[in-house]
Scaffold this motif. Structure first.
Motif, PDB file in Angstrom:
ATOM      1  N   VAL A 219      37.036  39.747  46.833  1.00 40.05           N
ATOM      2  CA  VAL A 219      38.370  40.337  46.873  1.00 40.05           C
ATOM      3  C   VAL A 219      38.321  41.748  47.452  1.00 40.05           C
ATOM      4  O   VAL A 219      39.120  42.108  48.340  1.00 40.05           O
ATOM      5  CB  VAL A 219      38.985  40.349  45.460  1.00 40.05           C
ATOM      6  CG1 VAL A 219      40.240  41.213  45.412  1.00 40.05           C
ATOM      7  CG2 VAL A 219      39.313  38.921  45.017  1.00 40.05           C
ATOM      8  N   LEU A 220      37.385  42.558  46.995  1.00 37.15           N
ATOM      9  CA  LEU A 220      37.295  43.933  47.484  1.00 37.15           C
ATOM     10  C   LEU A 220      36.886  43.984  48.953  1.00 37.15           C
ATOM     11  O   LEU A 220      37.411  44.796  49.724  1.00 37.15           O
ATOM     12  CB  LEU A 220      36.300  44.722  46.637  1.00 37.15           C
ATOM     13  CG  LEU A 220      36.715  44.980  45.184  1.00 37.15           C
ATOM     14  CD1 LEU A 220      35.588  45.663  44.423  1.00 37.15           C
ATOM     15  CD2 LEU A 220      37.988  45.813  45.109  1.00 37.15           C
ATOM     16  N   THR A 221      35.983  43.110  49.350  1.00 41.14           N
ATOM     17  CA  THR A 221      35.556  43.079  50.755  1.00 41.14           C
ATOM     18  C   THR A 221      36.693  42.635  51.656  1.00 41.14           C
ATOM     19  O   THR A 221      36.903  43.198  52.746  1.00 41.14           O
ATOM     20  CB  THR A 221      34.345  42.147  50.913  1.00 41.14           C
ATOM     21  OG1 THR A 221      33.259  42.641  50.113  1.00 41.14           O
ATOM     22  CG2 THR A 221      33.897  42.081  52.367  1.00 41.14           C
ATOM     23  N   THR A 222      37.458  41.633  51.229  1.00 45.18           N
ATOM     24  CA  THR A 222      38.618  41.177  52.003  1.00 45.18           C
ATOM     25  C   THR A 222      39.641  42.291  52.161  1.00 45.18           C
ATOM     26  O   THR A 222      40.182  42.520  53.252  1.00 45.18           O
ATOM     27  CB  THR A 222      39.263  39.958  51.318  1.00 45.18           C
ATOM     28  OG1 THR A 222      38.315  38.896  51.228  1.00 45.18           O
ATOM     29  CG2 THR A 222      40.477  39.473  52.085  1.00 45.18           C
ATOM     30  N   ALA A 223      39.903  43.004  51.066  1.00 46.24           N
ATOM     31  CA  ALA A 223      40.855  44.111  51.120  1.00 46.24           C
ATOM     32  C   ALA A 223      40.336  45.225  52.033  1.00 46.24           C
ATOM     33  O   ALA A 223      41.103  45.812  52.812  1.00 46.24           O
ATOM     34  CB  ALA A 223      41.107  44.643  49.717  1.00 46.24           C
ATOM     35  N   ARG A 390      43.898  38.091  46.917  1.00 48.18           N
ATOM     36  CA  ARG A 390      43.481  39.351  46.290  1.00 48.18           C
ATOM     37  C   ARG A 390      43.576  39.280  44.762  1.00 48.18           C
ATOM     38  O   ARG A 390      43.468  40.300  44.088  1.00 48.18           O
ATOM     39  CB  ARG A 390      44.348  40.504  46.788  1.00 48.18           C
ATOM     40  CG  ARG A 390      44.469  40.610  48.302  1.00 48.18           C
ATOM     41  CD  ARG A 390      43.242  41.192  48.972  1.00 48.18           C
ATOM     42  NE  ARG A 390      43.413  41.191  50.431  1.00 48.18           N
ATOM     43  CZ  ARG A 390      44.070  42.128  51.101  1.00 48.18           C
ATOM     44  NH1 ARG A 390      44.611  43.152  50.472  1.00 48.18           N
ATOM     45  NH2 ARG A 390      44.166  42.051  52.417  1.00 48.18           N
ATOM     46  N   ASP A 391      43.799  38.111  44.221  1.00 46.11           N
ATOM     47  CA  ASP A 391      44.048  37.958  42.787  1.00 46.11           C
ATOM     48  C   ASP A 391      42.738  37.938  42.007  1.00 46.11           C
ATOM     49  O   ASP A 391      41.871  37.095  42.248  1.00 46.11           O
ATOM     50  CB  ASP A 391      44.828  36.660  42.539  1.00 46.11           C
ATOM     51  CG  ASP A 391      45.355  36.533  41.116  1.00 46.11           C
ATOM     52  OD1 ASP A 391      45.032  37.388  40.276  1.00 46.11           O
ATOM     53  OD2 ASP A 391      46.091  35.560  40.862  1.00 46.11           O
ATOM     54  N   LEU A 392      42.590  38.853  41.038  1.00 49.59           N
ATOM     55  CA  LEU A 392      41.461  38.830  40.119  1.00 49.59           C
ATOM     56  C   LEU A 392      41.867  38.359  38.730  1.00 49.59           C
ATOM     57  O   LEU A 392      41.019  37.937  37.946  1.00 49.59           O
ATOM     58  CB  LEU A 392      40.827  40.219  40.017  1.00 49.59           C
ATOM     59  CG  LEU A 392      39.913  40.609  41.177  1.00 49.59           C
ATOM     60  CD1 LEU A 392      39.460  42.057  41.050  1.00 49.59           C
ATOM     61  CD2 LEU A 392      38.705  39.679  41.255  1.00 49.59           C
ATOM     62  N   SER A 393      43.151  38.424  38.393  1.00 46.18           N
ATOM     63  CA  SER A 393      43.603  37.922  37.095  1.00 46.18           C
ATOM     64  C   SER A 393      43.398  36.418  37.000  1.00 46.18           C
ATOM     65  O   SER A 393      42.914  35.901  35.987  1.00 46.18           O
ATOM     66  CB  SER A 393      45.083  38.251  36.883  1.00 46.18           C
ATOM     67  OG  SER A 393      45.307  39.641  36.850  1.00 46.18           O
ATOM     68  N   THR A 394      43.778  35.722  38.054  1.00 46.93           N
ATOM     69  CA  THR A 394      43.574  34.267  38.145  1.00 46.93           C
ATOM     70  C   THR A 394      42.993  33.984  39.528  1.00 46.93           C
ATOM     71  O   THR A 394      43.726  33.644  40.459  1.00 46.93           O
ATOM     72  CB  THR A 394      44.902  33.502  37.944  1.00 46.93           C
ATOM     73  OG1 THR A 394      45.884  33.983  38.872  1.00 46.93           O
ATOM     74  CG2 THR A 394      45.425  33.658  36.530  1.00 46.93           C
ATOM     75  N   PRO A 395      41.700  34.142  39.698  1.00 52.01           N
ATOM     76  CA  PRO A 395      41.095  34.051  41.037  1.00 52.01           C
ATOM     77  C   PRO A 395      41.282  32.679  41.668  1.00 52.01           C
ATOM     78  O   PRO A 395      41.485  31.669  40.976  1.00 52.01           O
ATOM     79  CB  PRO A 395      39.617  34.359  40.779  1.00 52.01           C
ATOM     80  CG  PRO A 395      39.414  34.121  39.327  1.00 52.01           C
ATOM     81  CD  PRO A 395      40.709  34.419  38.646  1.00 52.01           C
ATOM     82  N   PRO A 415      47.514  35.366  52.236  1.00 55.76           N
ATOM     83  CA  PRO A 415      46.639  36.523  52.488  1.00 55.76           C
ATOM     84  C   PRO A 415      47.326  37.831  52.087  1.00 55.76           C
ATOM     85  O   PRO A 415      48.516  38.024  52.346  1.00 55.76           O
ATOM     86  CB  PRO A 415      46.405  36.465  53.998  1.00 55.76           C
ATOM     87  CG  PRO A 415      46.696  35.051  54.385  1.00 55.76           C
ATOM     88  CD  PRO A 415      47.792  34.608  53.463  1.00 55.76           C
ATOM     89  N   GLY A 416      46.571  38.698  51.446  1.00 60.38           N
ATOM     90  CA  GLY A 416      47.100  39.997  51.060  1.00 60.38           C
ATOM     91  C   GLY A 416      47.849  40.017  49.748  1.00 60.38           C
ATOM     92  O   GLY A 416      48.206  41.084  49.251  1.00 60.38           O
TER      93      GLY A 416
END
Length: 442
Positions: A219-223, A390-395, A415-416
């Motif tokens: 997620v962080l790399t994509t962002a 970008r979701d970490l709550s529910t990846p 995306p995004g």
């Protein structure tokens, strides 16, 4: 918490309940508000009733029937969000009758646990003190056994009966997806179609949150790539956890930050500074997230949150009917068996130290309801699985887990976008996918 006493017909959801007190919703044109009367115990074994607030659009004869929108948490009410969601769903509301409900233990009927509420706010992951957890369980008392997803599913069936419809379309976000899945498994003949946005799989929530721990570098790399940042946030994240041993604080802050900025710009910068020996910015963001995450029980009830997760969950020690005395040892043994493949750039202490785990570690022994088989598939109805990358709550990994158990799945990844695509995404792509799906447009 519990309204007027009175039994319910055993085995019949809702007993002699129904909708009462119907009147125009204050400040909401075109909606009627009422109270759904349900038994505390749908089996009829324990007396007591609950009154759940419901808001219903006035287009009773909508050609595609009822669209029941389910909010998340667990612990979030529904009725306060009608105005906001009706704007997001406006293109389909000539065809559907929008209905929202304050699920048991939420909203005006929120389970009140002041210390736990203060310590956790709106977070799933902030670790609470043992005292706050045990005080909460004691305040709710033996009735805490009646706040599982099974009980909410039975309430929804009571609502369907009270609305007088044969089938409903369910649109759930986050925990609302799990509730919708469980309703579909329990009452497959009464489901027309499902929208599952920010998916919690029907197999249940992992209290170690391993999918999110492993997803954080992606997620962080994509962002970072999308915004053109010049750092390596995955490497920085790993170094920060190794150097400071603060994995729980970091994943808690990252999971909250997606609601602030799905590009994670400040977090990526703070991780880079901390990885290079200056943790001040990261510490400030973590403190700010904790302060900004304050929430009242009426906004998100941590008492209901703990009650439901502890009744629904599978933990290293078993379930909440397991004696408390052996739980810590079982958790330590489970932590010792973990490898980096389980938790990615984090560590075993992060996986075993999250708030959702610790709440149920200390939750008093409580009888638990049966859970559906992990192998059961959803009924053969159209299902839209919607998520943000970008979701970490529910990846997204959870979305694809659910896809394996969904015969007629349509997958849309935006995306995004982060958590709660329909409500929060900057792009209309996810909302358009929902509108097209609900109106049978490809």
């Amino acid at each position: 918490m519990v309204a007027a006493q009175g039994g319910a017909a055993a085995g019949r959801p809702g007993g002699d309940g129904g909708l009462s007190g119907a009147a125009a919703c204050p400040g909401l044109t075109g909606y009627t508000c009422a109270t759904l009367n349900v038994p505390l115990d749908h089996s009829g074994g324990v007396p007591g009733r609950l009154g759940l607030k419901v808001a219903m659009a006035d287009n009773v004869r909508a050609p595609k029937g009822v669209l029941l929108f389910l909010t998340g948490g667990p612990g979030q009410p529904g009725v306060p969000f009608v105005e906001r969601l009706s704007k997001k769903l406006e293109p389909v509301l000539k065809d559907y009758r929008l209905v929202m409900i304050d699920q048991r233990g939420t909203g005006a009927g929120a389970l009140q646990c002041p210390q736990l509420q203060e310590e956790m706010g709106s977070s799933d992951l902030t670790p609470p003190t043992a005292r706050a957890v045990t005080d909460c369980a004691a305040a709710i008392g033996p009735e805490r056994r009646h706040y599982s997803t099974n009980d909410t599913v039975a309430d929804l069936e009571s609502l369907r009966q009270a609305l007088g419809v044969r089938k409903m379309t369910l649109d759930g976000v986050s925990y609302g997806t799990y509730t919708a899945e469980r309703y579909a498994l329990a009452y497959p003949r009464h489901v027309a179609r499902l929208v599952l946005d920010s998916v919690v799989p029907q197999t249940g929530y992992d209290p170690m949150d391993r999918a999110a721990l492993r997803a954080a570098p992606r997620v962080l790399t994509t962002a970072c790539r999308a915004t053109g940042c010049a750092t390596d946030p995955a490497a920085d994240l790993a170094e920060v956890v190794r150097r400071y041993g603060n994995g729980v604080d970091v994943i808690d802050a990252l999971t909250t930050w997606e609601f602030v900025d799905p590009d994670y710009t400040a977090m990526i910068d703070a991780l880079h500074q901390a990885a290079n020996g200056d943790p001040a910015m990261l510490q400030g963001l973590i403190a700010g997230v904790r302060e900004g995450g304050a929430a009242s029980a009426e906004e998100l009830s941590q008492g209901l949150h703990a009650s439901t997760l502890c009744l629904d969950g599978r933990y290293p020690w078993g379930r909440s009917d397991t004696p408390v005395a052996g739980r810590q040892e079982a958790l330590e043994k489970a932590g010792a068996r973990l490898t980096p493949a389980d938790y990615g750039p984090f560590d075993a202490a992060t996986a075993t130290g999250l708030g959702s785990m610790l709440s149920c570690l200390h939750w008093p022994r409580t009888p638990v309801p049966p859970l559906p088989s992990r192998e059961r598939v959803l009924p053969d109805v159209p299902v839209l699985l919607l998520g943000g990358d970008r979701d970490l709550s529910t990846p997204l990994e959870w979305l694809y887990d659910q896809k394996k158990l969904t015969p007629r799945a349509r997958v849309v990844v935006v995306p995004g976008a982060a958590h709660s695509v329909q409500s929060r995404a900057a792009s209309d792509a996810g909302r358009q996918a929902v509108w097209d799906f609900l109106l049978d447009r490809r």
